[in-house]
Design a protein around this motif. Structure first.
Motif, PDB file in Angstrom:
ATOM      1  N   GLY A   1       0.737  -1.078  -0.065  1.00 58.87           N
ATOM      2  CA  GLY A   1      -0.050  -0.040   0.038  1.00 58.87           C
ATOM      3  C   GLY A   1       0.786   1.276   0.059  1.00 58.87           C
TER       4      GLY A   1
ATOM      5  N   GLN B   1       2.005   1.432  -5.653  1.00 57.62           N
ATOM      6  CA  GLN B   1       0.339   1.087  -5.588  1.00 57.62           C
ATOM      7  C   GLN B   1      -0.063   0.510  -7.277  1.00 57.62           C
ATOM      8  OE1 GLN B   1       1.984   4.016  -4.537  1.00 57.62           O
ATOM      9  NE2 GLN B   1       0.833   4.697  -2.436  1.00 57.62           N
ATOM     10  N   ALA B   2       0.523   1.051  -8.055  1.00 58.30           N
ATOM     11  CA  ALA B   2       0.076   0.758  -9.394  1.00 58.30           C
ATOM     12  C   ALA B   2       0.490  -0.715  -9.577  1.00 58.30           C
ATOM     13  CB  ALA B   2       0.961   1.558 -10.399  1.00 58.30           C
TER      14      ALA B   2
ATOM     15  N   ASN C   1      -2.014  -2.701  -7.750  1.00 61.22           N
ATOM     16  CA  ASN C   1      -3.462  -2.732  -8.337  1.00 61.22           C
ATOM     17  C   ASN C   1      -3.312  -3.207 -10.002  1.00 61.22           C
ATOM     18  OD1 ASN C   1      -4.689  -1.536  -6.153  1.00 61.22           O
ATOM     19  ND2 ASN C   1      -3.928   0.265  -6.725  1.00 61.22           N
TER      20      ASN C   1
ATOM     21  N   TYR D   1       4.496   5.527  -7.469  1.00 64.38           N
ATOM     22  CA  TYR D   1       3.457   4.886  -7.920  1.00 64.38           C
ATOM     23  C   TYR D   1       3.930   3.464  -8.535  1.00 64.38           C
ATOM     24  CZ  TYR D   1      -0.468   8.106  -6.591  1.00 64.38           C
ATOM     25  OH  TYR D   1      -1.340   8.909  -5.722  1.00 64.38           O
TER      26      TYR D   1
ATOM     27  N   ASP E   1      -2.976  10.112  -9.948  1.00 68.04           N
ATOM     28  CA  ASP E   1      -3.459   9.515  -9.012  1.00 68.04           C
ATOM     29  C   ASP E   1      -4.460   8.269  -9.127  1.00 68.04           C
ATOM     30  OD1 ASP E   1      -1.735  11.055  -7.510  1.00 68.04           O
ATOM     31  OD2 ASP E   1      -2.940  12.724  -7.073  1.00 68.04           O
ATOM     32  N   GLN E   2      -5.367   8.923 -10.121  1.00 65.65           N
ATOM     33  CA  GLN E   2      -6.555   7.791 -10.288  1.00 65.65           C
ATOM     34  C   GLN E   2      -6.137   6.642 -10.969  1.00 65.65           C
ATOM     35  OE1 GLN E   2      -9.096  10.987 -12.352  1.00 65.65           O
ATOM     36  NE2 GLN E   2     -10.600  10.511 -10.727  1.00 65.65           N
TER      37      GLN E   2
ATOM     38  N   ALA F   1      -3.355   5.060 -10.770  1.00 63.45           N
ATOM     39  CA  ALA F   1      -2.488   4.224 -10.051  1.00 63.45           C
ATOM     40  C   ALA F   1      -3.547   3.561  -8.946  1.00 63.45           C
ATOM     41  CB  ALA F   1      -1.286   4.779  -9.150  1.00 63.45           C
ATOM     42  N   LEU F   2      -4.446   4.142  -8.625  1.00 65.72           N
ATOM     43  CA  LEU F   2      -5.315   3.652  -7.724  1.00 65.72           C
ATOM     44  C   LEU F   2      -6.709   3.087  -8.145  1.00 65.72           C
ATOM     45  CD1 LEU F   2      -4.955   6.520  -5.085  1.00 65.72           C
ATOM     46  CD2 LEU F   2      -3.751   4.542  -5.193  1.00 65.72           C
ATOM     47  N   ARG F   3      -6.958   2.989  -9.416  1.00 64.77           N
ATOM     48  CA  ARG F   3      -7.588   2.461 -10.391  1.00 64.77           C
ATOM     49  C   ARG F   3      -8.949   3.296 -10.183  1.00 64.77           C
ATOM     50  NH1 ARG F   3      -7.565  -1.445 -13.996  1.00 64.77           N
ATOM     51  NH2 ARG F   3      -5.682  -2.714 -14.440  1.00 64.77           N
ATOM     52  N   GLU F   4      -9.101   4.434  -9.625  1.00 68.44           N
ATOM     53  CA  GLU F   4     -10.434   5.159  -9.493  1.00 68.44           C
ATOM     54  C   GLU F   4     -10.841   5.844 -10.646  1.00 68.44           C
ATOM     55  OE1 GLU F   4      -8.977   7.436  -6.303  1.00 68.44           O
ATOM     56  OE2 GLU F   4      -8.993   6.098  -4.639  1.00 68.44           O
TER      57      GLU F   4
ATOM     58  N   ASP G   1      -9.379   4.050 -13.841  1.00 70.53           N
ATOM     59  CA  ASP G   1      -9.400   2.480 -13.980  1.00 70.53           C
ATOM     60  C   ASP G   1      -9.529   2.240 -15.406  1.00 70.53           C
ATOM     61  OD1 ASP G   1      -9.966  -0.011 -12.830  1.00 70.53           O
ATOM     62  OD2 ASP G   1     -11.958  -0.035 -13.338  1.00 70.53           O
TER      63      ASP G   1
END
Lengths: 631, 93
Positions: free
Chosen positions: A169, A194-195, A198, A378, A419-420, A422-425, A429
């Motif tokens: 994380g 994090q990438a 994820n 990331y 950011d999105q 890497a975090l798949r948001e 995604d």
């Protein structure tokens, strides 16, 4: 002339500590010098580690690093699911890695790419590769999937799997110091952020904060295996030395001398050393080769603002280097003002400066430093992500997306989008699956500047025809480094060729691909090729490995390795139809000096396949036998 | 007036990114001659002892390397773009 020496006396041996430092098992008995002769196979599912020696015949044929790594991958199976536990992630050194040879701080990470489905290798410098050799290993081969996050701790010829739940994380920039605090300064850390966790398909493995095994989704494979990091503890006390100093000295002096004397690589004097790779931004832009706004045009008005010259003048704070490299091409920068003041990162390179800069219509190097720093933390390929975002920007321009989209040059949204991803948001995604898959999802695959699912680099193929056939036929998807034809088209190495002329580029590309396949297998930095050539590679191999090799042998070995990769891809289902380019490059002419130019793909492929002896992108049985890939 | 754009290490020698050519040179050779007259230290970086452009130095007129045009005899029109690069190379990741 190649200087050779008796096999045994020229062997590299690990020096033995006074206190009885571990000596690699079998290393002294191996007929070939240079190798530690120790490979660790790590089954993450069972948690077991087994050790084996290098197969000498494979080492003779495929050298090491990239070549030998692909052989391990092929033996593991070309049809494995790249997203599944059966896929192999191989950390591979070559026989020169970590030695006294100039620019020898390199390793290859090899896997079947979850981005492309091809075999892929990505190389890193810094000190991890050298430390892996100093710790007594040629290769670490990971398969399976750990039940919970782990890291591999490597020291004194042993590999242990240890829990990584406390760093899972975390970004790379927190993970690296975590292990340095725990194990001391003489550790190298190769980690995912994090990438990778994820499973972003273009996630990287980052070495020592900011040096990326960037392409092909190596980090996604590590993440899928629950492998957070490889931590290697070793010092140069155990750096292998060539025993036959009389044989080594003239070979080394020649190889080092051409680097020191080259006007490209000369330390503190050559363009690469002073300005880093981003010294290319202006000349490539001048000839009309900078894809802009997702390659809708091929010259960027803001090139000077993001060039290596400007970065050196306004942001440079250091020029770190890698093991055994006097060139020191890394450009350590600090953002001194603006919203991203305080960002301190290494290194602002040409390719991401293009992908996140010109291709997204961004002309502020401070923002580029921020974006690349995010990618490094990331753990993401900054080339692919710039292409993914620029594709989405063009989709926004054409009103193909709902919601606000991302408009050209909107740097605040770009920072948030990284950011999105890497975090798949949110939209992240979608983009996390790579440029090609995302464009397909949007319903406009023609917006993806990709080959075999991997995005192009910083040389528009309409302006540099060597890169056109290079991107199209690259074994790992679009890539500028499989065969670095800009050396010829821009500089004149080995001969100057007209970047707009297609004829002869297929044959030229084959030479570069074969040469690089060999140096990637030694493993020497590719930038050595700006000054060294097959003669220097052959002479260093001959003394260190202890078997005579000529320049012609180098090219044959390189050809064998390149064909091995292609054979892997053929077995995985790839053929000539996959050796293609985005329609834009074939139908929409470049601009500026490249005005009117499109890529003559069919003619170039025919020339290239003829040079290769391939049948529509497939290595025939006769070629496999000729190159001893099959018996 | 034609402006010569200089890059990388050439800028430090000339003390500028661009140099306006005052003699209105009609060829690349004449342009380099003026540049070297005004900034003599440029000679070593640009020309060989024989007076030819040194290997790996890229002189571009409107984005085309003069090695693919007429070399130092390449004509310069009034609105031509003249870019001069010392040996540079790279390509990361």
């Amino acid at each position: 002339m190649v200087h050779t020496s008796p096999r045994i006396t020229s062997m590299i041996r690990l020096r033995t500590h006074d206190d009885g430092f571990w000596v690699p098992e079998g290393g002294m008995d191996m007929a070939l010098g240079g190798y530690a002769n120790r490979v660790a196979r790590v089954d993450l599912t069972s948690g077991t580690v087994t050790y084996e020696e290098i197969n000498e015949q494979d080492a003779r044929l495929y050298i090491g690093a990239r070549g030998l790594g692909v052989k391990y991958l092929l033996d593991n199976g070309a049809t494995v699911d790249p997203d599944g536990p059966d896929n192999m992630l191989a950390f591979m050194n070559g026989p020169l890695t970590g030695s006294e040879a100039t620019m020898s701080g390199r390793m290859a990470i090899v896997t079947k790419s979850p981005l492309t489905g091809t075999v892929s290798d990505s190389h890193i410098g810094g000190w991890s590769a050298a430390r892996m050799r100093w710790a007594g290993f040629d290769a670490l081969l990971f398969t399976g999937r750990a039940e919970s996050p782990v890291y591999a701790y490597v020291e004194d010829g042993k590999v242990e799997l240890r829990p990584a739940t406390d760093v899972w994380g975390k970004g790379v920039h927190d993970t690296v110091p975590h292990f340095q605090d725990r194990y001391g300064d003489d550790v190298s850390v190769m980690a995912i952020g994090q990438a990778g966790e994820n499973r972003v398909r273009f996630a990287s493995i980052i070495n020592e904060h900011d040096r990326a095994a960037g392409r092909g989704g190596m980090g996604a494979v590590a993440g899928g295996k629950n492998l957070k990091a490889v931590v290697i503890k070793a010092s140069d006390d155990t750096m292998p030395k060539v025993e036959d100093r009389d044989a080594w000295r003239p070979v080394h002096q020649r190889a080092l001398g051409v680097i020191l004397d080259s006007e490209v690589t000369a330390p503190k004097a050559g363009g690469l050393s002073l300005y880093g790779t981003n010294v290319l931004m202006n000349p490539v832009n001048a000839l009309g080769g900078i894809g802009t706004r997702n390659s809708q045009t091929t010259q960027f008005d803001g090139a000077e603002k993001i060039s290596g010259e400007t970065v050196r003048e306004t942001m440079l704070v250091g020029d770190p280097t890698c093991h055994a490299c006097p060139v020191a091409c890394k450009i350590e920068v600090e953002v001194k003002d603006g919203p991203h003041a305080g960002v301190h990162m290494e290194s602002l390179e040409y390719e991401p400066a293009w992908s996140l800069g010109a291709n997204c219509d961004v002309d502020d190097p401070r923002v580029l430093a921020k974006l690349i720093d995010q990618c490094n933390d990331y753990g993401m390929d900054a080339i692919e992500i710039g292409n993914a975002i620029s594709m989405y920007m063009e989709a926004t321009q054409n009103e193909y997306v709902t919601g606000g989209g991302i408009v050209w040059g909107d740097t605040d949204t770009m920072v948030a989008t990284v950011d999105q991803i890497a975090l798949r948001e949110g939209v992240g995604d979608l983009l996390a699956d790579g440029t090609a898959r995302a464009a397909e999802q949007i319903g406009h695959p023609e917006l993806a500047m990709t080959v075999k699912g991997q995005a192009v680099a910083a040389y528009d193929p309409r302006a540099m025809k060597g890169e056109a056939i290079g991107y199209a036929t690259s074994n790992r998807g679009a890539c500028h480094l499989r065969g670095y034809t800009p050396a010829s088209e821009l500089l004149g190495i080995p001969v100057k060729t007209d970047p707009l002329e297609w004829k002869g580029k297929g044959e030229l590309l084959k030479i570069f691909q074969d040469l690089h396949s060999f140096s990637d297998s030694l493993d020497l930095c590719k930038f050595s090729a700006f000054a060294q050539g097959a003669e220097e590679y052959a002479s260093q191999y001959s003394v260190i490995v202890g078997e005579e090799m000529t320049a012609d042998d180098v090219m044959v070995a390189g050809e064998r390795i390149y064909n091995l990769e292609r054979h892997f891809n053929n077995l995985a289902g790839f053929d000539g139809k996959d050796d293609t380019l985005p329609k834009r490059y074939l139908e929409e002419p470049g601009t500026g000096p490249a005005a009117g130019s499109v890529v003559e793909l069919d003619e170039m492929k025919a020339e290239y396949y003829a040079a290769r002896g391939w049948d529509d992108g497939v290595v025939p049985e006769s070629k496999l036998r000729e190159l001893q890939i099959v018996q | 007036m034609i402006e010569a754009k200089l890059y990388a290490t050439l800028r430090a020698i000339a003390g500028s990114k661009t140099v306006t050519l005052e003699r209105q040179p009609d060829t690349v050779g004449a342009a380099l001659e003026e540049l070297i007259d005004r900034f003599p230290d440029l000679r070593a970086g640009l020309l060989s002892e024989e007076g030819t452009v040194r290997p790996f130095v890229a002189v571009m007129v409107d984005g085309r390397d003069i090695r693919h045009l007429d070399g130092l005899d390449t004509p310069l029109e009034g609105d031509a773009t003249l870019d001069i690069f010392p040996p540079v190379a790279g390509g990361s990741r």
